[in-house]
Design a protein around this motif. Structure first.
Motif, PDB file in Angstrom:
ATOM      1  N   ARG A   4      68.767  17.966  47.970  1.00 16.68           N
ATOM      2  CA  ARG A   4      68.126  17.206  49.055  1.00 16.68           C
ATOM      3  C   ARG A   4      66.627  17.099  48.808  1.00 16.68           C
ATOM      4  O   ARG A   4      66.020  16.049  48.991  1.00 16.68           O
ATOM      5  N   VAL A   5      66.019  18.210  48.362  1.00 13.35           N
ATOM      6  CA  VAL A   5      64.577  18.200  48.082  1.00 13.35           C
ATOM      7  C   VAL A   5      64.281  17.229  46.948  1.00 13.35           C
ATOM      8  O   VAL A   5      63.346  16.438  47.019  1.00 13.35           O
ATOM      9  N   CYS A   6      65.103  17.250  45.902  1.00 10.23           N
ATOM     10  CA  CYS A   6      64.904  16.349  44.764  1.00 10.23           C
ATOM     11  C   CYS A   6      65.038  14.902  45.222  1.00 10.23           C
ATOM     12  O   CYS A   6      64.237  14.045  44.819  1.00 10.23           O
ATOM     13  N   ASP A   7      66.032  14.608  46.043  1.00  7.30           N
ATOM     14  CA  ASP A   7      66.215  13.236  46.524  1.00  7.30           C
ATOM     15  C   ASP A   7      64.996  12.798  47.338  1.00  7.30           C
ATOM     16  O   ASP A   7      64.517  11.676  47.202  1.00  7.30           O
ATOM     17  N   ALA A   8      64.477  13.683  48.180  1.00  8.96           N
ATOM     18  CA  ALA A   8      63.321  13.348  49.007  1.00  8.96           C
ATOM     19  C   ALA A   8      62.107  13.080  48.122  1.00  8.96           C
ATOM     20  O   ALA A   8      61.350  12.131  48.344  1.00  8.96           O
ATOM     21  N   LEU A   9      61.926  13.919  47.087  1.00  6.28           N
ATOM     22  CA  LEU A   9      60.790  13.727  46.182  1.00  6.28           C
ATOM     23  C   LEU A   9      60.919  12.408  45.436  1.00  6.28           C
ATOM     24  O   LEU A   9      59.950  11.681  45.252  1.00  6.28           O
ATOM     25  N   GLN A  10      62.143  12.088  45.006  1.00  4.35           N
ATOM     26  CA  GLN A  10      62.347  10.835  44.285  1.00  4.35           C
ATOM     27  C   GLN A  10      62.051   9.649  45.187  1.00  4.35           C
ATOM     28  O   GLN A  10      61.422   8.674  44.781  1.00  4.35           O
ATOM     29  N   GLN A  12      59.991   9.598  47.709  1.00  3.14           N
ATOM     30  CA  GLN A  12      58.535   9.539  47.847  1.00  3.14           C
ATOM     31  C   GLN A  12      57.923   8.871  46.626  1.00  3.14           C
ATOM     32  O   GLN A  12      57.025   8.044  46.738  1.00  3.14           O
ATOM     33  N   GLY A  13      58.416   9.224  45.444  1.00  2.00           N
ATOM     34  CA  GLY A  13      57.892   8.652  44.211  1.00  2.00           C
ATOM     35  C   GLY A  13      58.113   7.156  44.170  1.00  2.00           C
ATOM     36  O   GLY A  13      57.233   6.400  43.758  1.00  2.00           O
ATOM     37  N   GLU A  14      59.292   6.708  44.609  1.00  2.00           N
ATOM     38  CA  GLU A  14      59.585   5.277  44.605  1.00  2.00           C
ATOM     39  C   GLU A  14      58.670   4.541  45.573  1.00  2.00           C
ATOM     40  O   GLU A  14      58.165   3.458  45.274  1.00  2.00           O
ATOM     41  N   ALA A  16      55.671   5.467  46.489  1.00  4.97           N
ATOM     42  CA  ALA A  16      54.330   5.458  45.909  1.00  4.97           C
ATOM     43  C   ALA A  16      54.239   4.358  44.853  1.00  4.97           C
ATOM     44  O   ALA A  16      53.226   3.674  44.750  1.00  4.97           O
ATOM     45  N   GLN A  17      55.300   4.189  44.067  1.00  4.62           N
ATOM     46  CA  GLN A  17      55.322   3.154  43.037  1.00  4.62           C
ATOM     47  C   GLN A  17      55.186   1.773  43.673  1.00  4.62           C
ATOM     48  O   GLN A  17      54.409   0.937  43.213  1.00  4.62           O
ATOM     49  N   VAL A  18      55.927   1.544  44.760  1.00 11.71           N
ATOM     50  CA  VAL A  18      55.864   0.249  45.448  1.00 11.71           C
ATOM     51  C   VAL A  18      54.448   0.010  45.977  1.00 11.71           C
ATOM     52  O   VAL A  18      53.898  -1.080  45.848  1.00 11.71           O
ATOM     53  N   GLN A  19      53.851   1.058  46.568  1.00 10.65           N
ATOM     54  CA  GLN A  19      52.496   0.917  47.107  1.00 10.65           C
ATOM     55  C   GLN A  19      51.504   0.602  45.993  1.00 10.65           C
ATOM     56  O   GLN A  19      50.612  -0.226  46.161  1.00 10.65           O
ATOM     57  N   ARG A  20      51.674   1.268  44.828  1.00  6.90           N
ATOM     58  CA  ARG A  20      50.775   1.008  43.696  1.00  6.90           C
ATOM     59  C   ARG A  20      50.892  -0.436  43.249  1.00  6.90           C
ATOM     60  O   ARG A  20      49.889  -1.110  43.019  1.00  6.90           O
ATOM     61  N   GLU A  21      52.126  -0.929  43.125  1.00  7.14           N
ATOM     62  CA  GLU A  21      52.319  -2.313  42.685  1.00  7.14           C
ATOM     63  C   GLU A  21      51.699  -3.276  43.692  1.00  7.14           C
ATOM     64  O   GLU A  21      51.069  -4.263  43.311  1.00  7.14           O
TER      65      GLU A  21
END
Length: 42
Positions: A4-10, A12-14, A16-21
């Protein structure tokens, strides 16, 4: 639990990627707008 923690981190990463783009596109548009404006003679 760890999965669950890994899924939540992933997720968040996605996000952040969208926000960066989004920010990069926004910056590119601003740069293009600046180029279109007549430059102010120094």
């Amino acid at each position: 639990m760890i999965k669950r923690v890994c899924d939540a981190l992933q997720k968040q990463g996605e996000e952040a990627q969208v926000q960066r783009e989004f920010l990069m596109k926004h910056l590119q548009l601003q740069m293009e707008n600046l180029k279109e404006q007549p430059s102010i003679p120094e």
